[in-house]
Design an enzyme around this catalytic site. Sequence first.
Site, PDB file in Angstrom:
ATOM      1  N   ASP A   1       3.509 -11.491   5.953  1.00 17.26           N
ATOM      2  CA  ASP A   1       3.656 -12.929   6.150  1.00 17.26           C
ATOM      3  C   ASP A   1       2.984 -13.701   5.001  1.00 17.26           C
ATOM      4  OD1 ASP A   1       4.406 -15.099   8.107  1.00 17.26           O
ATOM      5  OD2 ASP A   1       2.263 -15.530   7.951  1.00 17.26           O
TER       6      ASP A   1
ATOM      7  N   GLU B   1      -0.509   6.949   0.386  1.00 14.83           N
ATOM      8  CA  GLU B   1      -1.322   7.990   1.031  1.00 14.83           C
ATOM      9  C   GLU B   1      -0.805   8.306   2.421  1.00 14.83           C
ATOM     10  OE1 GLU B   1      -5.384   6.555   0.895  1.00 14.83           O
ATOM     11  OE2 GLU B   1      -5.260   6.528  -1.308  1.00 14.83           O
TER      12      GLU B   1
END
Length: 530
Positions: A205, A267
């Site tokens: 956002d 990751e």
Amino acid sequence: MADLNDPTTQWWRNSVVYQVYVRSFADSDGDGIGDLPGITSRLPHLAELGVDALWITPFYTSPQHDHGYDVADYRDVDPLFGTLSDADDLVARAHELGLRVVVDIVPNHTSSEHEWFQAALAAGKGSPERARYLFRDAPDGELPNNWGSVFGGPAWTQVDDGQWYLHLFDSTQPDLDWRNPEVPAMFEDVLRFWLDRGVDGFRIDVAHGLFKVESLRDQEVGEDERPSSGQVNTDHSMVSLDLKDEPMWDQPEVHDVYRSWHRLLDEAGPDKMAVAEAWTQTPESMAAFVRPDELDQAFNFAWLLADWSAEAFARVITSTLAAVEPVGASPTWVLSNHDVVRHTTRYGGGAVGLARARAATLTMLALPGSSYLYQGEELGLEQVDVAPEHRQDPSWLRTGEVGRDGCRVPIPWSGTQAPYGFGPGEAQPWIPQPDDWAALTVEAQAADPGSTLAFYRDALRIRREFAWTAGDKVDVLDSDDDVLVLRRGPLTVVLNCGTTPVELPEGELLLASGPVEGTLPANTAAWLRA
Ligand code: NOJ
Ligand code: MG
């Protein structure tokens, strides 16, 4: 379709993502407000529609002043919408159905009920607690600067001891100070929290907002401009694309945040993604958010802002592809979302608006990259004129101008009167639905091969046959004011924005957005295979 079980697939590069506005999708408990178990119960609709993923608007603990974009606890579910275990069930069920799940992250501001802001108020001037936000002093009778809130009025609110805090949105949404290392650390934890729960990606956002010019200097405002941010104009449907001085948006420092989020997502696995909501001023500044070591996608609002004109659509296609190509990102396309007037209504409403909306959608779905759909557009819903007493958008409350409630009316699923299967029993939804929606329900349209729902299902089914193989190159063959003809791999797309029928090129007609008899009528698009 990308293989859901192949963790190396960058599934988002050619997907169709369906936006669920949680309050208004499906209500499981009869309180008139959509919730997570409601979404889970309706996932088969999305699987049948043929989308690849859903993006769910914020469902975290929130006082709901901006319907969840005011987050009080980023690691929990608001009781209005369910529990963490409901969120887990939703993700698990979606994955069973082959649907990825994207959740919304709101990093520009917290709710004023967030424990950090409450602590900031209690701790007082000059405290480390206040340093997580943008508190400033101002001389008597003045504000710290001339910035306006996107929702109207000044971007500053004064607290009891006289200091002011910055809020680019509602006064219940204080902006964080991203120069304070506690802030990025908190959001990295939040991202990990949701990745651990199995989500596939994030919609960021106000991704262009986090950093402000450090001095918080005044915005230079032209004579006929309002001293505001320009993100959403008064009818909440458009931004101005004239370049403006915007010391509150799109500062260079923000890109370091996304570089570190890129590493964090990497990751977690190669199939995790993030898409930016960034109302930047040019295609080039949009592309900066999707450089190879930053986010994966950014919403392309230029497509949604284009007028109903073949030439305007052609211009956006060409400039978008040119902007993302050098950075190797996949383009995105969007016509509607929970912040803008629905595209049926933008294109004129009624039969013409619907015909144009279907034609623009068919054109969009042929393009390389991802299309983002907004709940209810597959039913051809129009913007609703919500009565003033039912309006809840904070911008309406701040300015008295019609806000965004009209695109947030709960979805009609079945039956002949409100709540049209939105929730159990007779419970009426939080915004009343129109009386004339009986023919628009999912149930009614599923039984009608000529319906907008049937059209979306056909389009998404056929799209799957070429989405991953037709390549990223688009040749615009023709784009005068009336007709757009483009070719992507074996696919030819013709869009008639004019007023008279046009000849179709040679080829097998795969699908049209409306009836076709020899020629392509006005306000209609077609897909052909050469
Ligand atoms: C953009 C969201 O889409 C909108 O609904 C919200 O009001 C603002 N950001 C503030 O979070
Ligand atoms: Mg409910």
